[in-house]
Design a protein around this motif. Structure first.
Motif, mmCIF file in Angstrom:
data_model
loop_
_atom_site.group_PDB
_atom_site.id
_atom_site.type_symbol
_atom_site.label_atom_id
_atom_site.label_comp_id
_atom_site.label_asym_id
_atom_site.label_seq_id
_atom_site.Cartn_x
_atom_site.Cartn_y
_atom_site.Cartn_z
ATOM 1 N N LEU A 95 0.790 -1.219 0.000
ATOM 2 C CA LEU A 95 0.000 0.000 0.000
ATOM 3 C C LEU A 95 0.826 1.274 0.000
ATOM 4 N N TYR A 96 2.112 1.176 0.357
ATOM 5 C CA TYR A 96 2.972 2.364 0.414
ATOM 6 C C TYR A 96 4.420 1.901 0.427
ATOM 7 N N ASP A 97 5.335 2.851 0.275
ATOM 8 C CA ASP A 97 6.763 2.545 0.267
ATOM 9 C C ASP A 97 7.342 2.824 1.649
ATOM 10 N N PRO A 98 7.706 1.783 2.415
ATOM 11 C CA PRO A 98 8.234 2.006 3.765
ATOM 12 C C PRO A 98 9.491 2.862 3.789
ATOM 13 N N ALA A 99 10.249 2.893 2.696
ATOM 14 C CA ALA A 99 11.474 3.688 2.667
ATOM 15 C C ALA A 99 11.189 5.185 2.775
#
Length: 358
Positions: A2-6
């Motif tokens: 759902l999103y980019d943890p970086a």
């Protein structure tokens, strides 16, 4: 995913403390006052000023936005009304549009055109000629096929509402209503492209907030939501301008509660925006994401969400102090300061969208 943890980082452990918040906000305000120059306004961040005529004057990332914020926060040694008037004068001489950025009726744009600057100047130092000019720009924007807040009629509708001019409000509402397509969305014609969006700056929820007519927006948001293990997002990013934070901020009053809580939970579990990539600000940083948590508290009354919003406010202020200063309402530390102040009394007053009067 759902999103980019970086693009997110771990929340700092500093506890909420009202006195520390007020001191941190005052430090940001004092720094902004000290950095101001009557000729060049504020230094422009490289991203904010990319290919633009400096100094920046507009409401989104320029002097008018800083003047609006400083008027609300209270700044010693600086006259926000004078800043706005000077920004208006300089914009008329040399607009700060990005080089090669051509749009029909672009001067009427609320966030990046003359409308926002003239409106801030009028709000801070009311004058008939400024009011007349804002209304002239509002009328000139009718028929703009950029059907969104930044450039289009939904943005200038907010200006008409700020001036409480019923004729301008009715004409703008009719224009926005007429451009809405049968499925409840709008098509944008910007930058030589045609596209449809649901996020605040260029799409559904921002337009609905300006028009104040929900229609089938709740159904559209349910259809377009992506779910995963109790989390909800709209798209692959997680920021006010694209993803759950903007949806929750703008649609928090009518979003189905399971979607509201799923979006808010994703924002909390992902953590604050990564400081070097996204920063502390409203558009794509920790402050904008935090406003979604504060909106969730307003909707539910659950103190857990106020605690979480306050944790984001502490983190956003820490980021603003740790990073090089960025003098911009939507991308800089002053936006984080506004968010933190709203967390003091638990009121989500997202700049511009929730009112243009400081």
């Amino acid at each position: 995913m759902l999103y980019d943890p970086a693009l997110h980082e771990q929340l700092i452990e500093r506890a909420w403390d009202g006195a520390w918040i007020r001191d941190a906000v005052r430090s940001i305000v004092d720094d902004a006052a000290a950095a101001y120059d009557s000729d060049t306004f504020w230094p422009a961040n490289e991203w904010d000023g990319f290919r633009a005529a400096l100094p920046l004057k507009n409401l989104y990332v320029g002097a008018a936005g800083m003047a609006w914020a400083l008027a609300r926060l209270g700044a010693d040694g600086i006259d926000p009304a004078g800043v706005a008037l000077r920004a208006l004068e300089r914009f008329r001489a040399e607009p700060d549009f990005m080089e090669g950025e051509e749009h029909p009726q672009r001067d009427s744009a609320l966030l990046v055109g003359e409308t926002g600057i003239a409106l801030v100047a009028h709000m801070l130092a009311p004058a008939p000629e400024l009011r007349d000019r804002v209304l002239e720009l509002v009328r000139a924007n009718l028929g703009n096929d950029a059907n969104e807040l930044m450039w289009g009629v939904p943005g200038t509708l907010l200006a008409a509402r700020a001036l409480a001019d019923e004729d301008a409000i009715r004409a703008s509402e009719a224009d926005v209503r007429a451009a809405r397509e049968p499925d409840g969305l709008w098509t944008q014609h910007i930058w030589g492209e045609a596209f449809r969006s649901i996020g605040p700056p260029h799409g559904l929820v921002g337009n609905v907030a300006a028009l104040r007519e929900i229609g089938n927006a709740g159904d559209v948001l349910r259809e377009r939501a992506t779910r995963d293990d109790g989390h909800v997002n709209w798209g692959s990013k997680l920021q006010w301008c694209d993803g759950a934070p903007g949806i929750v901020v703008c649609a928090g009053s009518y979003l189905d509660e399971d979607l509201l809580l799923g979006g808010a939970q994703l924002i909390w579990d992902a953590g604050p925006a990564e400081r070097n990539e996204k920063g502390s600000g409203l558009c794509h940083g920790t402050g904008g994401n935090g406003y979604a948590l504060l909106r969730t508290f307003e909707r539910t009354g659950d103190e857990l969400w106020l605690e979480r919003a306050r944790a984001f406010a502490v983190h956003a202020l820490e980021q603003a102090h740790a990073l090089p200063p960025r003098y911009s309402l939507f991308t800089g530390g002053i936006g984080a300061a506004l968010f933190a102040v709203d967390c003091l009394d638990g009121k989500a007053r997202f700049p511009v969208l929730d009112g243009l009067r400081p």
